[in-house]
Design a protein around this motif. Sequence first.
Motif, PDB file in Angstrom:
ATOM      1  N   MET A 167       0.956  -1.296   0.299  1.00 14.18           N
ATOM      2  CA  MET A 167       0.168  -0.284  -0.340  1.00 14.18           C
ATOM      3  C   MET A 167       0.851   1.433   0.058  1.00 14.18           C
ATOM      4  O   MET A 167       1.522   1.325   0.599  1.00 14.18           O
ATOM      5  N   GLU A 168       0.409   2.535  -0.817  1.00 15.66           N
ATOM      6  CA  GLU A 168       1.134   3.383  -1.266  1.00 15.66           C
ATOM      7  C   GLU A 168       0.090   4.718   0.333  1.00 15.66           C
ATOM      8  O   GLU A 168      -0.784   4.450   0.451  1.00 15.66           O
ATOM      9  N   LEU A 169       0.395   5.415   0.723  1.00 13.17           N
ATOM     10  CA  LEU A 169       0.271   5.998   1.821  1.00 13.17           C
ATOM     11  C   LEU A 169      -0.369   6.974   1.432  1.00 13.17           C
ATOM     12  O   LEU A 169      -1.292   8.349   2.201  1.00 13.17           O
ATOM     13  N   ARG A 170      -0.026   7.373   0.820  1.00  9.59           N
ATOM     14  CA  ARG A 170      -0.575   8.459   0.032  1.00  9.59           C
ATOM     15  C   ARG A 170      -1.696   8.477  -0.535  1.00  9.59           C
ATOM     16  O   ARG A 170      -2.599   8.056  -0.760  1.00  9.59           O
ATOM     17  N   GLU A 171      -2.178  10.256   0.073  1.00  7.05           N
ATOM     18  CA  GLU A 171      -4.057  10.275   0.455  1.00  7.05           C
ATOM     19  C   GLU A 171      -4.684   9.660   0.838  1.00  7.05           C
ATOM     20  O   GLU A 171      -5.566   9.753   1.442  1.00  7.05           O
ATOM     21  N   LYS A 172      -3.671   8.729   1.915  1.00 11.09           N
ATOM     22  CA  LYS A 172      -4.675   8.022   2.907  1.00 11.09           C
ATOM     23  C   LYS A 172      -5.073   8.851   4.161  1.00 11.09           C
ATOM     24  O   LYS A 172      -3.963   9.525   4.626  1.00 11.09           O
ATOM     25  N   VAL A 173      -5.778   8.180   5.115  1.00 11.71           N
ATOM     26  CA  VAL A 173      -7.061   7.900   6.483  1.00 11.71           C
ATOM     27  C   VAL A 173      -5.955   7.335   7.336  1.00 11.71           C
ATOM     28  O   VAL A 173      -6.315   6.703   7.177  1.00 11.71           O
ATOM     29  N   GLY A 186       5.112   5.089  17.767  1.00 14.55           N
ATOM     30  CA  GLY A 186       3.870   5.723  18.259  1.00 14.55           C
ATOM     31  C   GLY A 186       3.904   7.358  17.246  1.00 14.55           C
ATOM     32  O   GLY A 186       3.854   7.239  16.011  1.00 14.55           O
ATOM     33  N   ALA A 187       4.768   7.898  17.830  1.00 16.30           N
ATOM     34  CA  ALA A 187       5.216   8.894  16.997  1.00 16.30           C
ATOM     35  C   ALA A 187       6.145   8.907  16.432  1.00 16.30           C
ATOM     36  O   ALA A 187       5.470   9.781  14.932  1.00 16.30           O
ATOM     37  N   ALA A 188       7.126   7.784  16.247  1.00 10.08           N
ATOM     38  CA  ALA A 188       7.805   8.005  14.574  1.00 10.08           C
ATOM     39  C   ALA A 188       6.823   7.761  13.641  1.00 10.08           C
ATOM     40  O   ALA A 188       7.124   7.877  12.335  1.00 10.08           O
ATOM     41  N   LEU A 189       5.701   6.333  14.151  1.00 11.44           N
ATOM     42  CA  LEU A 189       4.816   6.085  13.041  1.00 11.44           C
ATOM     43  C   LEU A 189       3.937   7.161  12.624  1.00 11.44           C
ATOM     44  O   LEU A 189       3.546   7.364  11.314  1.00 11.44           O
ATOM     45  N   CYS A 190       3.942   7.890  13.404  1.00 12.79           N
ATOM     46  CA  CYS A 190       3.002   9.074  12.985  1.00 12.79           C
ATOM     47  C   CYS A 190       3.515  10.668  12.565  1.00 12.79           C
ATOM     48  O   CYS A 190       3.005  10.910  10.790  1.00 12.79           O
ATOM     49  N   ARG A 191       5.362  10.525  12.594  1.00 12.58           N
ATOM     50  CA  ARG A 191       5.690  11.615  11.167  1.00 12.58           C
ATOM     51  C   ARG A 191       6.500  10.675  10.129  1.00 12.58           C
ATOM     52  O   ARG A 191       6.348  11.986   9.101  1.00 12.58           O
ATOM     53  N   ALA A 233       5.701  11.863   6.652  1.00 14.11           N
ATOM     54  CA  ALA A 233       6.207  11.818   5.272  1.00 14.11           C
ATOM     55  C   ALA A 233       5.827  12.125   3.905  1.00 14.11           C
ATOM     56  O   ALA A 233       5.965  11.936   2.697  1.00 14.11           O
ATOM     57  N   GLU A 234       4.754  10.521   4.481  1.00 15.46           N
ATOM     58  CA  GLU A 234       4.730   9.304   2.831  1.00 15.46           C
ATOM     59  C   GLU A 234       3.431  10.417   2.020  1.00 15.46           C
ATOM     60  O   GLU A 234       2.777  10.354   1.509  1.00 15.46           O
ATOM     61  N   GLN A 235       3.105  11.348   3.229  1.00 15.30           N
ATOM     62  CA  GLN A 235       1.939  12.315   2.457  1.00 15.30           C
ATOM     63  C   GLN A 235       0.130  11.963   2.488  1.00 15.30           C
ATOM     64  O   GLN A 235      -0.119  12.108   1.275  1.00 15.30           O
ATOM     65  N   ALA A 236       0.741  11.007   3.718  1.00 17.88           N
ATOM     66  CA  ALA A 236      -0.553  10.872   4.087  1.00 17.88           C
ATOM     67  C   ALA A 236      -1.702  11.640   3.991  1.00 17.88           C
ATOM     68  O   ALA A 236      -1.465  13.155   3.751  1.00 17.88           O
ATOM     69  N   ALA A 237      -3.281  11.633   3.729  1.00 23.85           N
ATOM     70  CA  ALA A 237      -4.105  12.770   3.391  1.00 23.85           C
ATOM     71  C   ALA A 237      -4.366  13.311   4.759  1.00 23.85           C
ATOM     72  O   ALA A 237      -4.939  14.804   5.650  1.00 23.85           O
ATOM     73  N   MET A 260       4.523  -2.308   4.381  1.00 18.37           N
ATOM     74  CA  MET A 260       3.187  -2.273   4.439  1.00 18.37           C
ATOM     75  C   MET A 260       2.981  -1.912   2.662  1.00 18.37           C
ATOM     76  O   MET A 260       2.222  -2.459   2.386  1.00 18.37           O
ATOM     77  N   ARG A 261       4.261  -1.646   1.254  1.00 18.64           N
ATOM     78  CA  ARG A 261       4.248  -1.424   0.129  1.00 18.64           C
ATOM     79  C   ARG A 261       4.601  -2.671   0.365  1.00 18.64           C
ATOM     80  O   ARG A 261       3.553  -3.239  -0.714  1.00 18.64           O
ATOM     81  N   GLU A 262       4.845  -4.050   0.187  1.00 23.57           N
ATOM     82  CA  GLU A 262       5.152  -5.326   0.241  1.00 23.57           C
ATOM     83  C   GLU A 262       4.045  -6.068   0.643  1.00 23.57           C
ATOM     84  O   GLU A 262       4.057  -7.293   0.312  1.00 23.57           O
ATOM     85  N   LYS A 263       2.916  -5.372   1.272  1.00 20.89           N
ATOM     86  CA  LYS A 263       2.004  -5.834   1.907  1.00 20.89           C
ATOM     87  C   LYS A 263       2.569  -7.513   2.920  1.00 20.89           C
ATOM     88  O   LYS A 263       1.451  -8.111   2.769  1.00 20.89           O
TER      89      LYS A 263
END
Length: 263
Positions: free
Chosen positions: A1-7, A18-23, A27-31, A215-218
């Motif tokens: 999965m690509e995280l761009r525009e995802k919620v 958790g904070a590192a994941l959020c950052r 950076a992956e341009q999540a919505a 996640m990109r490779e599922k």
Amino acid sequence: MELREKVVVVTGGGNGIGAALCRRFAAEQAAKVVVSDIDMANAEAVAKEIGGLAIQCDVADESSIQALVKQTVDECGRIDVFCSNAGITVKGGIESPNEDWMQMWDVNVMSRLYAARAVVPMMLEQGSGYLVHTASAAGVLTEIGSASYSVTKHADVALAEWLSVCYGRQGINVSCVCPLGVTTDFLDNDDPIHRYLHLHAITADDVAESVVNGMREKQFLILPHPEVAEFFSLKTDDHDRWIRGMQRLRQKLTREMKKRDAA
């Protein structure tokens, strides 16, 4: 999965992994990255930093997770990724009080079930979704020090496996993150067992990078420490031999602890 525009929702997002994941998701341009934490001040600090949304949540309370999901959907329209990251640990073996065991069970296991109950129906309707569980190498190997941590992390992995088996062909991907030592508050420098983990410790940012790549490779099992795959292979190849090795390691670390206490 690509995280761009995802919620994306991350529990325990106010610090550590958790904070590192959020950052990293930002950076992956999540919505939108929803930073959820029982400590609202920490959640708000991370959310302000990344332009995310802070929502308070006690993951041990199912109604609190339901409220988190509802508020996210109300404000963002959907949830594409739900990261059940919040977790706790306590020291002790079979002598640990029942209250500690139940608290560990509620936070490390039931919170994952509550999240799945809240978001899986929505993801099935959407035709897509991603569940990420932050477990631990203790969930595929063991944790010498804390019995309740090892047991609940095994249960976390088992639940993630079940969710993947049952919903993986219906558009819902599942990943289970199993790091070894990570330089967060979980590692206690006064504990010889945790000092051993420091030998393999990586940063929370390293874990977040592994999660995004996995996640990109599922990938189901995301192993930020490559050596965990080797240890897991040894365990499955000869379980008795692996247990004997862990017995020796525990004996060695216990002796070190006794020497320290006697000094």
